[in-house]
Design a protein around this motif. Sequence first.
Motif, mmCIF file in Angstrom:
data_model
loop_
_atom_site.group_PDB
_atom_site.id
_atom_site.type_symbol
_atom_site.label_atom_id
_atom_site.label_comp_id
_atom_site.label_asym_id
_atom_site.label_seq_id
_atom_site.Cartn_x
_atom_site.Cartn_y
_atom_site.Cartn_z
ATOM 1 N N ILE A 1 0.843 -1.197 0.000
ATOM 2 C CA ILE A 1 0.000 0.000 0.000
ATOM 3 C C ILE A 1 0.880 1.248 0.000
ATOM 4 C CG2 ILE A 1 -1.699 1.311 1.336
ATOM 5 C CD1 ILE A 1 -2.724 -1.436 2.397
ATOM 6 N N GLY A 2 1.942 1.216 0.807
ATOM 7 C CA GLY A 2 2.865 2.342 0.846
ATOM 8 C C GLY A 2 3.593 2.533 -0.474
ATOM 9 N N LYS A 3 4.045 1.447 -1.075
ATOM 10 C CA LYS A 3 4.776 1.546 -2.345
ATOM 11 C C LYS A 3 3.915 2.183 -3.417
ATOM 12 C CE LYS A 3 7.480 -1.192 -5.641
ATOM 13 N NZ LYS A 3 7.996 -2.545 -5.970
ATOM 14 N N ALA A 4 2.644 1.815 -3.461
ATOM 15 C CA ALA A 4 1.729 2.396 -4.436
ATOM 16 C C ALA A 4 1.535 3.891 -4.215
ATOM 17 C CB ALA A 4 0.383 1.672 -4.384
ATOM 18 N N ALA A 5 1.791 4.352 -2.980
ATOM 19 C CA ALA A 5 1.661 5.772 -2.643
ATOM 20 C C ALA A 5 2.987 6.512 -2.739
ATOM 21 C CB ALA A 5 1.089 5.907 -1.224
ATOM 22 N N GLY A 6 4.036 5.837 -3.239
ATOM 23 C CA GLY A 6 5.331 6.485 -3.388
ATOM 24 C C GLY A 6 6.168 6.491 -2.130
ATOM 25 N N LEU A 7 6.001 5.465 -1.292
ATOM 26 C CA LEU A 7 6.718 5.392 -0.028
ATOM 27 C C LEU A 7 7.580 4.140 0.035
ATOM 28 C CD1 LEU A 7 3.710 6.346 2.302
ATOM 29 C CD2 LEU A 7 5.702 7.799 1.843
ATOM 30 N N ASP A 8 8.789 4.303 0.516
ATOM 31 C CA ASP A 8 9.633 3.157 0.847
ATOM 32 C C ASP A 8 9.330 2.713 2.269
ATOM 33 O OD1 ASP A 8 10.950 3.108 -1.595
ATOM 34 O OD2 ASP A 8 12.535 4.469 -0.925
ATOM 35 N N ALA A 9 9.483 1.416 2.548
ATOM 36 C CA ALA A 9 9.165 0.877 3.868
ATOM 37 C C ALA A 9 10.356 0.140 4.450
ATOM 38 C CB ALA A 9 7.966 -0.065 3.787
ATOM 39 N N ARG A 10 10.589 0.359 5.721
ATOM 40 C CA ARG A 10 11.595 -0.382 6.475
ATOM 41 C C ARG A 10 10.893 -1.053 7.642
ATOM 42 N NH1 ARG A 10 16.125 2.373 10.393
ATOM 43 N NH2 ARG A 10 17.085 0.439 11.167
ATOM 44 N N LEU A 11 11.126 -2.346 7.828
ATOM 45 C CA LEU A 11 10.432 -3.109 8.862
ATOM 46 C C LEU A 11 11.207 -3.101 10.168
ATOM 47 C CD1 LEU A 11 8.135 -5.077 9.671
ATOM 48 C CD2 LEU A 11 9.607 -6.939 8.833
ATOM 49 N N HIS A 12 10.488 -2.907 11.275
ATOM 50 C CA HIS A 12 11.045 -3.050 12.623
ATOM 51 C C HIS A 12 10.295 -4.190 13.321
ATOM 52 C CE1 HIS A 12 13.263 0.834 12.561
ATOM 53 N NE2 HIS A 12 12.276 1.204 11.766
ATOM 54 N N ARG A 13 11.040 -5.047 13.997
ATOM 55 C CA ARG A 13 10.450 -6.187 14.696
ATOM 56 C C ARG A 13 10.438 -5.940 16.205
ATOM 57 N NH1 ARG A 13 9.802 -10.573 11.374
ATOM 58 N NH2 ARG A 13 10.821 -10.389 9.329
ATOM 59 N N ASP A 14 9.510 -6.619 16.886
ATOM 60 C CA ASP A 14 9.448 -6.494 18.334
ATOM 61 C C ASP A 14 10.429 -7.466 18.989
ATOM 62 O OD1 ASP A 14 8.206 -9.014 18.342
ATOM 63 O OD2 ASP A 14 6.192 -8.173 18.514
ATOM 64 N N LEU A 15 10.447 -7.501 20.316
ATOM 65 C CA LEU A 15 11.426 -8.319 21.022
ATOM 66 C C LEU A 15 11.252 -9.811 20.769
ATOM 67 C CD1 LEU A 15 11.588 -6.456 24.449
ATOM 68 C CD2 LEU A 15 13.249 -6.390 22.583
ATOM 69 N N ALA A 16 10.047 -10.201 20.363
ATOM 70 C CA ALA A 16 9.795 -11.609 20.041
ATOM 71 C C ALA A 16 10.121 -11.938 18.589
ATOM 72 C CB ALA A 16 8.338 -11.959 20.342
ATOM 73 N N GLY A 17 10.628 -10.940 17.840
ATOM 74 C CA GLY A 17 10.985 -11.171 16.451
ATOM 75 C C GLY A 17 9.839 -11.035 15.474
ATOM 76 N N ARG A 18 8.673 -10.582 15.935
ATOM 77 C CA ARG A 18 7.518 -10.437 15.048
ATOM 78 C C ARG A 18 7.530 -9.074 14.366
ATOM 79 N NH1 ARG A 18 3.965 -12.303 20.069
ATOM 80 N NH2 ARG A 18 4.906 -10.350 20.702
ATOM 81 N N ALA A 19 7.051 -9.038 13.128
ATOM 82 C CA ALA A 19 6.880 -7.764 12.438
ATOM 83 C C ALA A 19 5.957 -6.885 13.283
ATOM 84 C CB ALA A 19 6.283 -7.996 11.056
ATOM 85 N N ARG A 20 6.375 -5.631 13.527
ATOM 86 C CA ARG A 20 5.599 -4.793 14.439
ATOM 87 C C ARG A 20 5.364 -3.389 13.894
ATOM 88 N NH1 ARG A 20 1.968 -5.784 17.883
ATOM 89 N NH2 ARG A 20 3.240 -7.602 18.430
ATOM 90 N N VAL A 21 6.365 -2.789 13.231
ATOM 91 C CA VAL A 21 6.274 -1.394 12.806
ATOM 92 C C VAL A 21 6.876 -1.255 11.417
ATOM 93 C CG1 VAL A 21 7.100 0.972 13.235
ATOM 94 C CG2 VAL A 21 6.344 -0.460 15.162
ATOM 95 N N LEU A 22 6.194 -0.493 10.554
ATOM 96 C CA LEU A 22 6.770 -0.100 9.266
ATOM 97 C C LEU A 22 7.143 1.373 9.340
ATOM 98 C CD1 LEU A 22 4.491 -1.915 6.686
ATOM 99 C CD2 LEU A 22 6.904 -2.374 7.136
ATOM 100 N N GLU A 23 8.364 1.669 8.945
ATOM 101 C CA GLU A 23 8.852 3.040 8.863
ATOM 102 C C GLU A 23 8.784 3.474 7.404
ATOM 103 O OE1 GLU A 23 13.112 5.377 9.290
ATOM 104 O OE2 GLU A 23 12.697 3.685 10.625
ATOM 105 N N PHE A 24 7.879 4.389 7.096
ATOM 106 C CA PHE A 24 7.687 4.854 5.731
ATOM 107 C C PHE A 24 8.426 6.172 5.523
ATOM 108 C CE2 PHE A 24 3.629 2.369 6.019
ATOM 109 C CZ PHE A 24 3.851 1.535 4.929
ATOM 110 N N SER A 25 9.035 6.307 4.368
ATOM 111 C CA SER A 25 9.647 7.575 3.958
ATOM 112 C C SER A 25 9.445 7.744 2.463
ATOM 113 C CB SER A 25 11.139 7.588 4.312
ATOM 114 O OG SER A 25 11.795 6.478 3.724
ATOM 115 N N PRO A 26 9.431 9.000 1.980
ATOM 116 C CA PRO A 26 9.224 9.203 0.540
ATOM 117 C C PRO A 26 10.280 8.470 -0.277
ATOM 118 C CG PRO A 26 8.978 11.272 1.740
ATOM 119 C CD PRO A 26 9.510 10.261 2.726
ATOM 120 N N ALA A 27 9.831 7.783 -1.317
ATOM 121 C CA ALA A 27 10.760 7.010 -2.146
ATOM 122 C C ALA A 27 11.792 7.927 -2.800
ATOM 123 C CB ALA A 27 9.980 6.243 -3.217
ATOM 124 N N ALA A 28 13.014 7.444 -2.875
ATOM 125 C CA ALA A 28 14.088 8.242 -3.485
ATOM 126 C C ALA A 28 13.860 8.409 -4.967
ATOM 127 C CB ALA A 28 15.413 7.541 -3.218
#
Length: 283
Positions: free
Chosen positions: A256-283
Motif C-alpha cells: 500500500i505504501g509503495k503504491a503511494a510512493g513510499l519506501d518501507a523499512r520493517l522493525h520487529r518487536d522483542l519476540a521477532g515479530r513484524a511490528r512497525v513499518l517506517e515509511f519515507s518518501p521514495a528516493a
Amino acid sequence: MGENAGNTVAQALREAAQSLGATSDTARLDAEVLMAHALGATRSEMLLRHMNAPAPGGFAALVARRVAHEPVAYITGTQEFYGLPFRVTPDVLIPRGDSEVLVEAALAARPDARAVLDCGTGSGALLLAVLSHRPDARGVGVDCSPGALAVARANAEALGLAGRVRMVQADWNKPGWAADLGGPFNLVLANPPYVENAAPLDRTVRAFEPASALFSGPEGLDDYRVLVPQLPGLLAPAGAALVEIGHAQADAVSAIGKAAGLDARLHRDLAGRARVLEFSPAA
C-alpha cells in the motif's frame, strides 16, 4: 473467592492468585498489582512493607472484576508505557509494551523532529512518549473519539506536556480532516485499527477494549488503505511515518505504501515479530 476478612495481605494474595488462575496467565502479578492499588502503595512498597498487614476490604471486589476478565489496567485506571504512567479508561486501548518499538524507531528515525503527528492517539501514549524525549518538539494528536481525546489531554497535563501538544477530533476517513492540523510533520505516528473483524481475541480484549480502535475490515487492512496513501501529504521533506502493523501484515501494508510512493523499512518487536513499518518518501 470469599471476602478476605481477617486475612493478611500475603494470605489474600495467595487466595487471589489461585482464583485468577483460570482467567489470567499472570495471576500472581495481577493479584499483586490489584492489591497495591487497593493499598494505595506501589507494588514494591507492598512487597517490602505490607505483607503482614490486614488485607484491605475492597480488594475482593477488584479481584472479582478481574475474574470476570476485565483488564487490570481498566480496574486500576493506569498503565505504564515507555517508563511513563498513563491514565486509561475503556474509551482507549491499553498501551502495550510491543508498541514501545514504534517509539524507539521514531526517536531514532528523526532525532531532530520538531513537529509530530499521532494518528489515532487514544491515550496519547505514543505521542507523549516521543515528546517526553524531544523537548524541542511539539505535537498534534488526532482521534475521532471525544472520550479518547479527554483521556489524552489528561495524560498530557499529568506529564507536564500540555503546553507542547494539541489534541484534535478528526477522522481520516473524511475529506479535509488534516486541513487544520498545522502540518507538515517531521514524524507521523500511527497505531490504527488492524484486527480482522472475525479474528479470535481473548475475552479480556474483545469484551472490554473499544472495538473502533481494534477492528478494520475482513483483512484488518481497511484503515491502512485509507491512511497510508495520505501520508505523503502529511510529511515534511525527509519526514518519516511510523505505523504499527499486525504480525502478518508487513507485505500487504508495504505494498500500500509503495503504491503511494513510499519506501518501507520493517522493525520487529522483542519476540521477532513484524511490528512497525517506517515509511519515507521514495528516493
